[in-house]
Write an enzyme that holds these catalytic residues in place. Structure first.
Site, PDB file in Angstrom:
ATOM      1  N   ASP A 161       0.847  -1.196   0.000  1.00  0.00           N
ATOM      2  CA  ASP A 161       0.000   0.000   0.000  1.00  0.00           C
ATOM      3  C   ASP A 161       0.886   1.251   0.000  1.00  0.00           C
ATOM      4  O   ASP A 161       1.888   1.321   0.713  1.00  0.00           O
ATOM      5  CB  ASP A 161      -0.927   0.004   1.219  1.00  0.00           C
ATOM      6  N   HIS A 196      -7.244  -5.795   2.111  1.00  0.00           N
ATOM      7  CA  HIS A 196      -6.081  -5.257   2.821  1.00  0.00           C
ATOM      8  C   HIS A 196      -5.501  -6.337   3.730  1.00  0.00           C
ATOM      9  O   HIS A 196      -6.252  -7.003   4.451  1.00  0.00           O
ATOM     10  CB  HIS A 196      -6.490  -4.088   3.728  1.00  0.00           C
ATOM     11  N   GLN A 237     -14.403   2.583   1.490  1.00  0.00           N
ATOM     12  CA  GLN A 237     -13.745   2.243   0.225  1.00  0.00           C
ATOM     13  C   GLN A 237     -13.458   3.497  -0.585  1.00  0.00           C
ATOM     14  O   GLN A 237     -14.341   4.348  -0.766  1.00  0.00           O
ATOM     15  CB  GLN A 237     -14.629   1.275  -0.574  1.00  0.00           C
ATOM     16  N   HIS A 252     -10.543  -5.173  -3.458  1.00  0.00           N
ATOM     17  CA  HIS A 252      -9.231  -5.538  -2.928  1.00  0.00           C
ATOM     18  C   HIS A 252      -9.358  -5.897  -1.461  1.00  0.00           C
ATOM     19  O   HIS A 252     -10.255  -5.418  -0.771  1.00  0.00           O
ATOM     20  CB  HIS A 252      -8.226  -4.401  -3.109  1.00  0.00           C
ATOM     21  N   VAL A 280     -10.995   3.140  -3.474  1.00  0.00           N
ATOM     22  CA  VAL A 280     -10.673   2.663  -4.820  1.00  0.00           C
ATOM     23  C   VAL A 280     -11.707   1.600  -5.186  1.00  0.00           C
ATOM     24  O   VAL A 280     -11.801   0.551  -4.522  1.00  0.00           O
ATOM     25  CB  VAL A 280      -9.249   2.078  -4.880  1.00  0.00           C
ATOM     26  N   ASN A 307     -12.975  -2.953   2.773  1.00  0.00           N
ATOM     27  CA  ASN A 307     -13.904  -1.825   2.840  1.00  0.00           C
ATOM     28  C   ASN A 307     -14.872  -1.962   1.669  1.00  0.00           C
ATOM     29  O   ASN A 307     -14.450  -2.102   0.517  1.00  0.00           O
ATOM     30  CB  ASN A 307     -13.136  -0.506   2.744  1.00  0.00           C
TER      31      ASN A 307
END
Ligand code: 5GP
Length: 112
Positions: A30, A97, A89, A95, A91, A82
């Site tokens: 990240d 994390h 969220q 995905h 993006v 998220n």
């Protein structure tokens, strides 16, 4: 349609630190880590948010990949997803994390 930032990373249009890649997933560090180790596991097939994935294989593969990548670098860790703006969220390309390194002293710069 405009590519998501993660599609641009997958297509090597934007640089990133890639820690894992196979046909279906990429895992990167990240850019603004919120833990000593903060990685993102991203499916290459675009969905905008987790609950858009309906295929059990795709959902299972995402979490299998996330745990596999996490275990390469961490003993204990947290997985976070998220979902939607109200869920934090930012993006809109699904995905997971991976957050960790608090207890075992792992750090992002140790991961190559
Ligand atoms: P979200 O809030 O959508 O769950 O998380 C998006 C994450 O992507 C954030 O933790 C943010 O720091 C990370 N991120 C955003 N843009 C980039 C980028 O260009 N490169 C990398 N490596 N991470 C990014």
């Amino acid at each position: 349609m405009n590519k998501t930032i993660f599609e641009r990373i997958i297509d090597r249009e934007i640089p990133s630190s890639i820690v894992y890649e196979d046909d279906a997933f990429i895992a990167i560090k990240d850019i603004a880590p919120k833990a000593p180790v903060h990685l993102l596991v991203i499916p290459k097939r675009l969905s905008t948010r987790l609950d858009e994935i309906e295929d059990v294989q795709d959902m299972g593969q995402l979490f299998l990949t996330a745990t596999k990548v996490a275990r390469q670098h961490l003993g204990d860790y947290r997985l976070v997803v998220n979902v939607g703006k109200g869920g934090g969220q930012e993006v809109f390309h699904t995905h997971v994390h991976i957050l960790g390194g608090w207890a075992d002293g792992a750090a992002l710069h140790d991961i190559v």
